[in-house]
Design an enzyme around this catalytic site. Sequence first.
Site, PDB file in Angstrom:
ATOM      1  N   HIS A  18      31.683  50.880  31.080  1.00 36.79           N
ATOM      2  CA  HIS A  18      30.613  51.832  31.433  1.00 36.79           C
ATOM      3  C   HIS A  18      30.615  53.043  30.503  1.00 36.79           C
ATOM      4  CE1 HIS A  18      29.668  50.097  35.452  1.00 36.79           C
ATOM      5  NE2 HIS A  18      30.902  49.650  35.341  1.00 36.79           N
ATOM      6  N   CYS A  78      28.544  45.880  32.407  1.00 38.99           N
ATOM      7  CA  CYS A  78      29.337  45.340  33.510  1.00 38.99           C
ATOM      8  C   CYS A  78      28.525  44.320  34.323  1.00 38.99           C
ATOM      9  CB  CYS A  78      29.865  46.490  34.352  1.00 38.99           C
ATOM     10  SG  CYS A  78      31.337  46.049  35.253  1.00 38.99           S
ATOM     11  N   GLU A  93      28.165  55.018  30.136  1.00 40.96           N
ATOM     12  CA  GLU A  93      27.305  56.052  30.751  1.00 40.96           C
ATOM     13  C   GLU A  93      28.111  57.023  31.600  1.00 40.96           C
ATOM     14  OE1 GLU A  93      27.615  53.007  31.769  1.00 40.96           O
ATOM     15  OE2 GLU A  93      27.563  52.930  33.959  1.00 40.96           O
ATOM     16  N   ARG A 131      33.866  36.967  35.964  1.00 41.98           N
ATOM     17  CA  ARG A 131      33.762  38.169  36.806  1.00 41.98           C
ATOM     18  C   ARG A 131      35.149  38.685  37.184  1.00 41.98           C
ATOM     19  NH1 ARG A 131      30.503  37.441  41.975  1.00 41.98           N
ATOM     20  NH2 ARG A 131      30.682  39.700  42.032  1.00 41.98           N
ATOM     21  N   ILE A 191      35.503  49.233  35.446  1.00 39.20           N
ATOM     22  CA  ILE A 191      35.537  49.200  36.914  1.00 39.20           C
ATOM     23  C   ILE A 191      35.293  47.756  37.355  1.00 39.20           C
ATOM     24  CG2 ILE A 191      34.551  50.087  39.060  1.00 39.20           C
ATOM     25  CD1 ILE A 191      33.372  52.426  37.324  1.00 39.20           C
ATOM     26  N   ARG A 192      36.305  47.124  37.869  1.00 34.14           N
ATOM     27  CA  ARG A 192      36.223  45.718  38.272  1.00 34.14           C
ATOM     28  C   ARG A 192      35.395  44.930  37.244  1.00 34.14           C
ATOM     29  NH1 ARG A 192      33.989  44.163  42.704  1.00 34.14           N
ATOM     30  NH2 ARG A 192      32.532  45.868  42.837  1.00 34.14           N
ATOM     31  N   GLY A 195      27.180  47.537  38.888  1.00 38.07           N
ATOM     32  CA  GLY A 195      26.979  47.492  40.334  1.00 38.07           C
ATOM     33  C   GLY A 195      27.629  46.212  40.815  1.00 38.07           C
ATOM     34  N   GLU A 196      26.971  45.490  41.670  1.00 41.62           N
ATOM     35  CA  GLU A 196      27.475  44.200  42.139  1.00 41.62           C
ATOM     36  C   GLU A 196      26.478  43.141  41.676  1.00 41.62           C
ATOM     37  OE1 GLU A 196      30.473  43.892  43.595  1.00 41.62           O
ATOM     38  OE2 GLU A 196      30.074  41.764  43.307  1.00 41.62           O
ATOM     39  N   SER A 197      26.937  42.259  40.773  1.00 41.79           N
ATOM     40  CA  SER A 197      25.975  41.358  40.129  1.00 41.79           C
ATOM     41  C   SER A 197      25.317  40.394  41.120  1.00 41.79           C
ATOM     42  CB  SER A 197      26.642  40.582  38.993  1.00 41.79           C
ATOM     43  OG  SER A 197      27.710  39.808  39.490  1.00 41.79           O
TER      44      SER A 197
HETATM   45  N1  GLN Z   1      32.677  43.216  39.642  1.00 44.98           N
HETATM   46  C1  GLN Z   1      31.260  43.431  39.611  1.00 44.98           C
HETATM   47  C2  GLN Z   1      30.499  42.099  39.611  1.00 44.98           C
HETATM   48  O1  GLN Z   1      31.068  41.081  39.451  1.00 44.98           O
HETATM   49  C3  GLN Z   1      30.852  44.258  38.426  1.00 44.98           C
HETATM   50  C4  GLN Z   1      31.460  45.631  38.529  1.00 44.98           C
HETATM   51  C5  GLN Z   1      30.682  46.692  37.807  1.00 44.98           C
HETATM   52  O2  GLN Z   1      29.497  46.526  37.466  1.00 44.98           O
HETATM   53  N2  GLN Z   1      31.297  47.824  37.624  1.00 44.98           N
HETATM   54  O3  GLN Z   1      29.316  42.112  39.765  1.00 44.98           O
END
Ligand code: GLN
Length: 197
Positions: free
Chosen positions: A174, A80, A176, A109, A138-139, A48-50
Amino acid sequence: MAERFGVLALQGAVPEHLRALAAAGVEAVPVKWPADLEGLRGLVLPGGESTTIGDLMQHYGFIEAIQRFVQEGGACYGTCAGAILLATEIVGGKPNQPRLGIIPMTVQRNGFGRQVESAEVPLAMPVLGPEPVHTVFIRAPYIAEVGPGVEVLAEHQGKIVAARYGRHLVTAFHPELTEDRRIHKLFVEMAFGAVSA
Ligand code: GLN
């Protein structure tokens, strides 16, 4: 300690992790409140977004609750953003970004640049056997430095993307989102192994 596993359900790929844990053979429940940690053997921290997840964790009292869960023998698996939240050091985050600080490692990150924001990669992960694991980035972050006791499990483009620390597991990618359940099975085995050790 019970046989149940939980998935932190503040943001991110919660249903996918619940399905992957069930396919790995364990009962899995969403964790919405710190009290839901009661009686769990393992906890998945999804992507997600940390920064967002960290702020929500702080707001709801999850930082102390998960630290206590770990002190009492619970196992964590961070994917992630979840991996970022387990780290002691975060590079490229906002200053003093909330974190659990459970694994002695530095994470960078968004470590694979903006061009390759998302990629599917077959990755060698010897701990799972000779078949490469199909992963989705993903990112994604990477692990820039590991402290004592952290075992590197996989690298991508020369950067560490999977590691374990005692009964705790982290992947920058990921699993999952794929049908390969070997990583969730590994986490389940690690979480159970810790208790009999
Ligand atoms: N870029 C996100 C972060 O820094 C992590 C991306 C992800 O969990 N897929 O939180």
